[in-house]
Design an enzyme around this catalytic site. Structure first.
Site, PDB file in Angstrom:
ATOM      1  N   GLU A   1      29.764  38.887  50.493  1.00 35.44           N
ATOM      2  CA  GLU A   1      30.807  39.325  49.572  1.00 35.44           C
ATOM      3  C   GLU A   1      32.005  39.749  50.431  1.00 35.44           C
ATOM      4  O   GLU A   1      31.846  40.582  51.327  1.00 35.44           O
ATOM      5  CB  GLU A   1      30.294  40.503  48.746  1.00 35.44           C
ATOM      6  CG  GLU A   1      31.264  41.014  47.702  1.00 35.44           C
ATOM      7  CD  GLU A   1      30.696  42.213  46.959  1.00 35.44           C
ATOM      8  OE1 GLU A   1      30.951  42.333  45.757  1.00 35.44           O
ATOM      9  OE2 GLU A   1      29.991  43.035  47.595  1.00 35.44           O
TER      10      GLU A   1
ATOM     11  N   GLU B   1      41.054  45.959  40.808  1.00 41.69           N
ATOM     12  CA  GLU B   1      39.843  46.738  40.511  1.00 41.69           C
ATOM     13  C   GLU B   1      40.154  48.223  40.499  1.00 41.69           C
ATOM     14  O   GLU B   1      40.995  48.716  41.248  1.00 41.69           O
ATOM     15  CB  GLU B   1      38.775  46.464  41.565  1.00 41.69           C
ATOM     16  CG  GLU B   1      37.527  47.312  41.362  1.00 41.69           C
ATOM     17  CD  GLU B   1      36.409  46.946  42.314  1.00 41.69           C
ATOM     18  OE1 GLU B   1      35.281  47.427  42.096  1.00 41.69           O
ATOM     19  OE2 GLU B   1      36.653  46.192  43.266  1.00 41.69           O
TER      20      GLU B   1
END
Length: 315
Positions: free
Chosen positions: A128, A218
Site C-alpha cells: 500500500e 482522506e
C-alpha cells in the site's frame, strides 16, 4: 490512503473493510500500442489514459459530501467528520507516468484534518503506497524513516511501515506501506512517480504488479474542502535521494496509525554502475529503466522484464 489505516494516524474502523469486492482487472492493452517502438509516441498514448476509477470509501456516520466526475477527470469533496473517509479518482491500473493535479485543498480544523495524496496498491508483493502532497495541519507517522527524496521542487521524507494481519485489497494480510511525505505542502502540481518508485527501490522498498492508483483526499477527524482536476502525463523531473542515518530515531507513532481498512470504491542513493560484480537484484526489484544505474542482473529464478520505458522489474 486506504485501507489499512494509514500510519498517518487513522483509527481502525471495526469491521469496516473497504476493499473492493474484487481486485480491479488490468486495463486491456491496445493492439496498436504493442506495435509501437518509438518511446515518444508510446508516451503520448500513456498521457491519453482516461480517468476510469472512482474511490468512494465513506464510513458510516462521516459528514462527507463527495461529487466525482470521471468524464472530466475532476472531483469535489467537503467534510466535517470524526469518521474515516477516502475519496478521489484515478486509474484501475496504475503506473509510473507523472500525475498532474490542480485546484484547491483546504483544512479548517483537526489534526491533521485532511490529507491529499497519490494513493495505490500493488500485488506480489502486496504493498500500500502513498505520496502525500499535503498533510493538512500535520501529523505524526510511524514505522521507520528510510531516507529522503528530492523531487518536483521539494524534499520528501520516505517511510516504511509493516502492517500485520490488517485489511487489504486481498483481505486480511500482512504487508508493507511505503510513504513519501512532502515537506512543502501544495494543492496543485505534478508528481513524478518514477522518482518515488526509484527512490523506494534504492531503499529496498520494492513494488509489485500495479493495482488501482488515485489522487485522493482522506480524513478521520476534522473539517475541510477540496476541488481538484486530475490527469496523467508531464515532463519527468530530476531527483535525488539519501538514506537516513542509522542513528536516526523514528518519531512517535500515532495511536491510530496501526491499521486502516483498504478503501474501495527518483531518485537513488549513491549511484552504482551495473557491472558483472554488482549484486543480483532480488525478485520484484528494479533492474532497468530510463535513468536507472543499478544492477541489471536478476537473481536465479527470475528475469528482467520491461514494464515501460522508465521501469523494468525482476519477475
Amino acid at each position: 490512503m486506504a485501507f489499512s489505516k494509514i500510519i498517518l494516524g487513522l483509527s481502525i474502523l471495526s469491521g469496516a473493510l473497504a476493499a473492493p469486492v474484487a481486485e480491479p482487472a488490468p486495463m486491456p492493452a491496445h493492439d496498436f500500442d504493442e506495435l509501437m517502438t518509438n518511446s515518444t509516441l508510446r508516451a503520448m498514448v500513456r498521457r491519453a489514459t482516461a480517468v476510469d476509477y472512482n474511490q468512494d470509501y465513506i464510513a458510516s456516520g462521516a459528514g462527507v459530501t463527495y461529487t466525482p466526475n470521471l468524464s472530466s477527470g475532476s472531483f469535489k469533496v467537503n467534510w466535517n467528520t470524526n469518521q474515516d473517509f477516502v475519496t478521489g479518482i484515478g486509474w484501475k491500473t496504475g503506473d509510473d507516468t507523472p500525475i498532474t493535479y490542480s485546484g484547491s485543498f483546504s483544512v479548517q480544523s483537526g489534526t491533521p484534518g485532511g490529507l491529499l495524496s497519490v494513493y495505490g496498491w500493488t500485488t506480489n508483493p502486496l504493498v500500500e503506497y502513498y505520496v502525500v502532497e499535503n498533510q493538512g495541519n500535520g501529523y505524526s507517522t510511524g514505522g521507520s524513516q528510510k531516507g529522503t527524496l528530492t523531487s518536483d521542487g521539494s524534499t520528501y521524507a520516505v517511510w516504511e511501515h509493516t502492517q500485520s494481519n490488517q485489511p487489504s485489497i486481498l483481505g486480511t494480510s500482512t504487508f508493507n506501506q511505503y510513504i513519501s511525505l512532502r515537506q512543502t505542502p501544495r494543492s496543485s502540481g505534478t508528481v513524478t512517480l518514477a522518482n518515488h518508485f526509484k527512490a523506494w527501490a534504492s531503499f529496498g522498498m520494492n513494488l509489485g504488479t500495479m493495482n488501482f492508483q488515485t489522487i485522493s483526499v482522506e480524513s478521520w477527524s476534522g473539517a475541510g474542502s477540496a476541488s481538484l482536476s486530475v490527469s496523467k502525463g508531464a515532463a519527468a523531473a530530476s531527483s535525488s535521494a539519501a538514506p537516513v542515518a542509522s542513528s536516526s530515531a523514528a518519531p512517535p507513532k500515532s495511536s491510530s496509525a496501526s491499521s486502516a481498512p483498504a478503501k474501495t470504491s527518483s531518485a537513488a542513493p549513491v549511484a552504482t554502475s551495473a557491472t558483472s560484480s554488482a549484486p543480483a537484484v532480488q525478485k520484484y526489484g528494479q533492474c532497468g529503466g530510463q535513468g536507472y544505474t543499478g544492477s541489471t542482473t536478476c537473481a536465479s529464478g527470475s528475469k528482467c522484464s520491461v514494464s515501460n520505458q522508465w521501469y523494468s522489474q525482476c519477475l
